[in-house]
Motif scaffolding. Structure first.
Motif, short mmCIF file in Angstrom:
data_model
loop_
_atom_site.label_atom_id
_atom_site.label_comp_id
_atom_site.label_asym_id
_atom_site.label_seq_id
_atom_site.Cartn_x
_atom_site.Cartn_y
_atom_site.Cartn_z
N SER A 47 0.80 -1.22 0.00
CA SER A 47 0.00 0.00 0.00
C SER A 47 0.84 1.27 0.00
CB SER A 47 -0.95 0.01 1.20
OG SER A 47 -0.21 0.06 2.41
N ASP A 48 2.04 1.22 0.56
CA ASP A 48 2.85 2.45 0.69
C ASP A 48 4.31 2.06 0.87
OD1 ASP A 48 4.05 4.85 1.26
OD2 ASP A 48 2.62 5.43 2.82
N GLY A 49 5.14 2.35 -0.12
CA GLY A 49 6.54 1.95 -0.04
C GLY A 49 7.50 3.09 0.20
N ARG A 50 7.02 4.20 0.74
CA ARG A 50 7.91 5.36 0.89
C ARG A 50 9.10 5.06 1.79
NH1 ARG A 50 4.09 9.75 3.20
NH2 ARG A 50 3.13 7.86 4.07
N SER A 51 8.87 4.40 2.91
CA SER A 51 9.97 4.18 3.83
C SER A 51 10.96 3.15 3.30
CB SER A 51 9.45 3.75 5.21
OG SER A 51 8.70 2.56 5.13
N GLU A 52 10.49 2.21 2.48
CA GLU A 52 11.41 1.24 1.89
C GLU A 52 12.29 1.90 0.83
OE1 GLU A 52 7.65 -0.55 1.47
OE2 GLU A 52 8.64 -2.50 1.34
N ARG A 53 11.72 2.87 0.12
CA ARG A 53 12.53 3.62 -0.84
C ARG A 53 13.53 4.52 -0.11
NH1 ARG A 53 7.53 3.12 -3.73
NH2 ARG A 53 6.59 4.94 -2.73
N LEU A 54 13.08 5.10 1.01
CA LEU A 54 13.99 5.91 1.82
C LEU A 54 15.17 5.09 2.31
CD1 LEU A 54 14.75 8.51 3.37
CD2 LEU A 54 13.30 7.68 5.24
N LEU A 55 14.93 3.84 2.64
CA LEU A 55 16.01 2.96 3.10
C LEU A 55 17.16 2.95 2.11
CD1 LEU A 55 16.79 0.70 5.24
CD2 LEU A 55 15.77 -0.92 3.62
N ILE A 56 16.83 2.87 0.83
CA ILE A 56 17.84 2.84 -0.23
C ILE A 56 18.41 4.22 -0.51
CG2 ILE A 56 18.25 2.25 -2.64
CD1 ILE A 56 17.70 -0.17 -0.82
N ASP A 57 17.53 5.20 -0.62
CA ASP A 57 17.97 6.55 -0.97
C ASP A 57 18.87 7.15 0.11
OD1 ASP A 57 16.45 6.28 -3.23
OD2 ASP A 57 14.82 7.59 -2.55
N ALA A 58 18.50 6.95 1.37
CA ALA A 58 19.28 7.51 2.47
C ALA A 58 20.65 6.87 2.56
CB ALA A 58 18.53 7.34 3.79
N ALA A 59 20.73 5.56 2.29
CA ALA A 59 22.02 4.88 2.30
C ALA A 59 22.92 5.43 1.21
CB ALA A 59 21.82 3.38 2.14
N LEU A 60 22.39 5.61 0.02
CA LEU A 60 23.19 6.13 -1.08
C LEU A 60 23.66 7.55 -0.79
CD1 LEU A 60 24.34 5.65 -3.92
CD2 LEU A 60 22.17 6.49 -4.85
N ALA A 61 22.77 8.37 -0.24
CA ALA A 61 23.11 9.76 0.05
C ALA A 61 24.18 9.86 1.13
CB ALA A 61 21.87 10.52 0.48
N ALA A 62 24.24 8.88 2.03
CA ALA A 62 25.19 8.92 3.14
C ALA A 62 26.59 8.46 2.74
CB ALA A 62 24.68 8.05 4.29
N LEU A 63 26.72 7.82 1.59
CA LEU A 63 28.03 7.35 1.15
C LEU A 63 28.92 8.51 0.74
CD1 LEU A 63 27.03 4.22 -0.97
CD2 LEU A 63 28.38 4.22 1.13
N PRO A 64 30.23 8.38 0.91
CA PRO A 64 31.15 9.44 0.49
C PRO A 64 30.98 9.77 -0.99
CG PRO A 64 32.30 7.80 1.81
CD PRO A 64 30.94 7.25 1.54
N ALA A 65 31.05 11.04 -1.30
CA ALA A 65 30.90 11.47 -2.68
C ALA A 65 32.01 10.91 -3.55
CB ALA A 65 30.89 12.99 -2.75
N GLY A 66 31.65 10.57 -4.76
CA GLY A 66 32.64 10.11 -5.72
C GLY A 66 32.96 8.63 -5.68
#
Length: 230
Positions: A47-66
């Protein structure tokens, strides 16, 4: 686990019921949504996958740039939203999903959930490990740039008793060991946990923080984030 909100007004229809090494798992259809039940406990629905998408997006955003083509281990296939999100992001390199329930894998490969995850599973970056996540983390020598774990309703609300070891000092040490230097651990939870945040710090993680996703009722879903900085 996905957001625990579904319509009680609609009668669910059982599509499949399996007995496996960890007990019973059931796939149900309720209106336009699918639900997964394990040993009588509601786990997730579509019904709602926002938090599951956040799980992936937040991990990627937290990784060192480059960092080129970072690898990610997704703990728990569920209804597939986290996998689909990862496969939709070209910056990810290797995408590995650990799912211990063969029934859930089957529902995605050849059942009703294939409509959600089919393209993601066909992505050449994607691999499925039909294995227990806790055991895998404690025995493998593989390392990942990100661990995105969604196998329970949170550290304080485990689906099976065996999963409690994942959130123990030894389990968190295994998670840290499986990360590359600079890697990120992201853990989904149906509610915030200050105790778990402290457990992450005690296990040697840095940059511990929590991101929230507001839901229709009750406390927000959250993603706990922590970094291995050495």
């Amino acid at each position: 686990m996905p957001d625990i909100h579904h319509s009680d007004a609609l009668t669910p229809v059982t599509l499949d019921r399996r007995e496996g090494p960890y007990g019973e798992v059931v796939l149900r259809e309720r209106g336009d949504d699918f639900e997964i039940i394990a040993n009588g406990c509601f786990l997730m629905d579509t019904s709602d996958g926002r938090s599951e998408r956040l799980l992936i997006d937040a991990a990627l955003a937290a990784l060192p740039a480059g960092r080129p083509a970072p690898s990610v281990l997704i703990g728990g296939l569920g209804v597939g939203f986290s996998l689909v999100r990862a496969a939709a992001e070209p910056r990810w390199g290797r995408i590995v999903v650990a799912e211990r329930e063969q029934a859930i894998v089957d529902w995605h490969l050849e059942g009703p959930l294939a409509a959600i995850s089919g393209a993601a599973l066909a992505d050449p970056r994607t691999g499925i490990l039909t294995t227990d996540l806790v055991e895998y983390l404690s025995t493998t020598t593989d390392r990942y740039d990100a661990l995105c774990l969604d196998i329970d309703n949170g550290p304080d609300w485990t689906v099976t008793e065996d999963n409690t070891s994942l959130y123990s000092p030894a389990g968190l040490a295994d998670c840290r060991e499986r990360l590359t230097p600079g890697g990120v651990l992201a853990v989904w939870s149906a509610q915030p946990s200050a105790d778990f945040e402290q457990a992450l710090r005690n296990a040697g993680f840095d940059g511990v923080r929590t991101e929230e996703v507001n839901v229709a009722r009750g406390v927000p879903d959250v993603v706990h984030l922590a970094l291995r900085t050495d």
